[in-house]
Design an enzyme around this catalytic site. Structure first.
Site, PDB file in Angstrom:
ATOM      1  NE  ARG A  62      12.624  11.520 -13.648  1.00  0.00           N
ATOM      2  CZ  ARG A  62      13.004  10.652 -12.695  1.00  0.00           C
ATOM      3  NH1 ARG A  62      14.117   9.948 -12.850  1.00  0.00           N
ATOM      4  NH2 ARG A  62      12.293  10.508 -11.606  1.00  0.00           N
ATOM      5  CE1 TYR A 113      26.631  26.189 -29.686  1.00  0.00           C
ATOM      6  CE2 TYR A 113      26.646  25.164 -27.521  1.00  0.00           C
ATOM      7  CZ  TYR A 113      26.018  25.955 -28.472  1.00  0.00           C
ATOM      8  OH  TYR A 113      24.799  26.502 -28.197  1.00  0.00           O
ATOM      9  CG  ASP A 184      29.613  18.705 -30.766  1.00  0.00           C
ATOM     10  OD1 ASP A 184      28.913  18.451 -31.766  1.00  0.00           O
ATOM     11  OD2 ASP A 184      29.309  19.577 -29.932  1.00  0.00           O
ATOM     12  CE  LYS A 209      22.409  24.205 -32.759  1.00  0.00           C
ATOM     13  NZ  LYS A 209      23.728  24.072 -32.147  1.00  0.00           N
TER      14      LYS A 209
HETATM   15  C1  LIG Z   1      24.226  24.033 -30.824  1.00  0.00           C
HETATM   16  C2  LIG Z   1      25.414  23.203 -30.505  1.00  0.00           C
HETATM   17  C3  LIG Z   1      25.521  22.536 -29.283  1.00  0.00           C
HETATM   18  C4  LIG Z   1      24.494  22.681 -28.180  1.00  0.00           C
HETATM   19  O1  LIG Z   1      23.296  22.095 -28.539  1.00  0.00           O
HETATM   20  P1  LIG Z   1      21.827  22.607 -28.059  1.00  0.00           P
HETATM   21  O2  LIG Z   1      20.919  21.649 -28.729  1.00  0.00           O
HETATM   22  O3  LIG Z   1      21.674  24.018 -28.503  1.00  0.00           O
HETATM   23  O4  LIG Z   1      21.814  22.485 -26.570  1.00  0.00           O
HETATM   24  C5  LIG Z   1      26.638  21.736 -29.073  1.00  0.00           C
HETATM   25  N1  LIG Z   1      27.596  21.597 -30.014  1.00  0.00           N
HETATM   26  C6  LIG Z   1      27.528  22.227 -31.207  1.00  0.00           C
HETATM   27  C7  LIG Z   1      28.613  22.038 -32.206  1.00  0.00           C
HETATM   28  C8  LIG Z   1      26.432  23.048 -31.491  1.00  0.00           C
HETATM   29  O5  LIG Z   1      26.371  23.674 -32.670  1.00  0.00           O
END
Ligand SMILES: *Cc1c(COP(=O)(O)O)cnc(C)c1O
Length: 382
Positions: A62, A113, A184, A209
Site C-alpha cells: 500500500r 468535471y 486538472d 482518459k
Molecule cells: C473523468 C474525469 C475526472 C475523474 O476521473 P476518474 O478517473 O473517472 O475518477 C476528473 N476530471 C476530469 C476532467 C475528467 O474528465
C-alpha cells in the site's frame, strides 16, 4: 534489526535533469523503464504482490509498488514534478481536497468535471469546506473570489464548454492571497500544457482518459514540485488507501507510450471536423480552442502546444435533434468519457447538474480515418 526504518518505498528520486533537452514525445516513450542492468525487461512488469520480503526499503504494497513508480516517473518527467498514482482521477481529486484544513475556502471553475463539482458540494454540505464556483473566463470574478481562499481549482480547457483559464495570471492572483493552485490537466495532457511551469502548485489527472487512452483503465495522478505537498499527498494515498492496481498501472504506462501520436492524430481529426461542422446547416455553433471563432483562441495558442482532441458543438434542433444524432452514429461510439483511440460523443446536459446548452454534444476525437468520421457524423446529423 533496530536500525531498520520504514522508508518511503519506490519513490523515484526527484531528478528531472535526466530528461533535459528531450521532447515530451521522446520522454513519453523512454522514461519509467525501470532498472538499467543488463538482463532486466524493458518494461517494468505488473508487480502483483501485497508484501515484500523484509528489507529496509520495501515492506507493504500500500506504500509503494515498482509498477506504479514506472508510471509516476514518466508522468513526473512530462509534467516537471513528482507524481503519485491513485486508484482513479476522483481519488486524486479527493486526496487533495481531504488534505485541506477544516473550513477552507475553495474557489473552483463553475464549468468543471461533474464528479469534482459534486464532491465539492458534498464537502460543503457537511461543512468541511466552503465551495465557491467562478467563471474562469472572467478575470475580475476570479480575483474577487480568491480573497481569503485556501485553494483555487482550475480546469483548462473546461468541461464541456472548452473555455480556457489563464493559468499563469490566475496562479499569481491566487498566490497573492496565499492560496494553492490546482489544475486538472486531463483534457490537455502534459504534452499540450504544463501547469507547473505556468505557476500551478499541483496537477491532477484522470489518467482513465487520454493518458491510458484505450478506454480500458481507471487511473488517477497527482503531480507537484513541492516537497511538503508531495509528502502530504503520499500520506493521503497510503492512509486513505485509494491506491491503483499494479495491472492497471502497467496498462496506463503502456497507453502513455503512444500518447504523442494518438494526440497528434486526434487533434488533427478534431480540427478538420470542427472546420466542417462550422459550415454544417444543422449546427448552431462549434466550440474548439483551435478555431479563430473560439473567444479565447489567442490565450489557447499562448498557453497550449495545441488545441487538443476535445470538441463541443451545439445542434440547431436542440436536445431532441442532438439525441437523434447520438443514436444514429455507427463508427463513432455513443458514450460518456473521453480520451480513447476511439471517437465518442454524448449530449452533456442529459446528466443531472450539467449546465451545458440542451443541444450541446461533446465529442472526444480519436484516431480513426477522418473521412469515415465525417461520413458517420454528417449522416447522423442529416
Ligand atoms: C473523468 C474525469 C475526472 C475523474 O476521473 P476518474 O478517473 O473517472 O475518477 C476528473 N476530471 C476530469 C476532467 C475528467 O474528465
Amino acid at each position: 534489526m533496530s536500525d531498520r526504518k520504514r522508508t518511503e518505498n519506490h519513490i523515484q528520486p526527484f531528478d528531472l535533469s535526466r530528461w533535459e533537452g528531450l521532447d515530451p514525445a521522446t520522454i513519453a516513450v523512454i522514461a519509467g523503464r525501470g532498472p538499467e542492468e543488463p538482463g532486466q525487461p524493458i518494461n517494468v512488469p505488473p508487480m502483483l504482490t501485497s508484501i515484500y520480503k523484509d528489507n529496509p526499503g520495501n515492506l507493504y504494497a500500500r506504500d509503494g509498488n515498482p509498477t506504479w513508480a514506472a508510471l509516476e516517473e514518466t508522468v513526473g518527467a512530462l509534467e516537471g514534478g513528482r507524481c503519485l498514482a491513485f486508484a482513479s482521477g476522483m481519488a486524486a481529486v479527493t486526496a487533495v481536497l481531504d488534505g485541506l484544513p477544516l473550513g477552507s475556502k475553495v474557489v473552483y471553475s463553475a464549468d468543471s468535471y461533474t464528479g469534482t463539482r459534486i464532491q465539492l458540494d458534498r464537502m460543503a454540505a457537511k461543512g468541511t469546506l466552503e465551495a465557491v464556483p467562478v467563471d474562469v473566463t472572467d478575470a475580475a470574478a476570479v480575483e474577487a473570489a480568491c480573497v481569503e481562499a485556501a485553494l483555487l481549482w482550475l480546469e483548462s480547457p473546461t468541461n464541456p464548454m472548452l473555455s480556457i483559464a489563464d493559468i499563469e495570471a490566475f496562479s499569481e492572483t491566487a498566490h497573492a492571497q496565499g492560496a494553492t493552485v490546482v489544475v486538472d490537466n486531463t483534457f490537455a495532457t502534459p504534452l499540450l500544457q504544463k501547469p507547473l511551469d505556468l505557476g500551478a502548485d499541483i496537477v491532477i489527472h484522470s489518467a482513465s482518459k487520454f493518458i491510458s487512452g484505450h478506454s480500458d483503465v481507471i487511473m488517477g495522478l497527482a503531480v507537484t514540485r513541492d516537497e511538503g505537498r508531495f509528502e502530504a499527498l503520499f500520506h493521503e494515498r497510503t492512509l486513505g488507501g485509494a491506491i491503483p492496481g499494479p495491472l492497471e498501472t502497467f496498462l496506463s504506462l503502456r497507453g502513455l507510450r503512444t500518447l504523442p501520436i494518438r494526440l497528434e492524430k486526434g487533434q488533427a481529426n478534431a480540427m478538420e471536423l470542427a472546420r466542417r461542422l462550422e459550415t454544417h446547416p444543422q449546427i448552431e455553433s462549434v466550440i474548439y480552442p483551435g478555431l479563430d471563432s473560439h473567444p479565447q483562441h489567442a490565450l489557447a495558442q499562448r498557453q497550449m502546444r495545441g488545441p487538443g482532441a476535445m470538441l463541443s458543438f451545439v445542434v440547431a434542433g436542440g436536445a431532441d435533434a442532438a439525441d437523434k444524432a447520438c443514436d444514429r452514429v455507427e463508427v463513432i461510439t455513443h458514450a460518456t468519457s473521453l480520451g480513447g483511440v476511439d471517437t465518442s460523443m454524448e449530449r452533456r446536459s442529459r446528466w443531472e447538474g450539467e449546465h451545458a446548452p440542451p443541444g450541446l454534444i461533446r465529442m472526444s476525437v480519436g484516431c480513426e480515418n477522418v473521412e469515415d468520421l465525417w461520413a458517420d457524423l454528417s449522416r447522423a446529423l442529416d
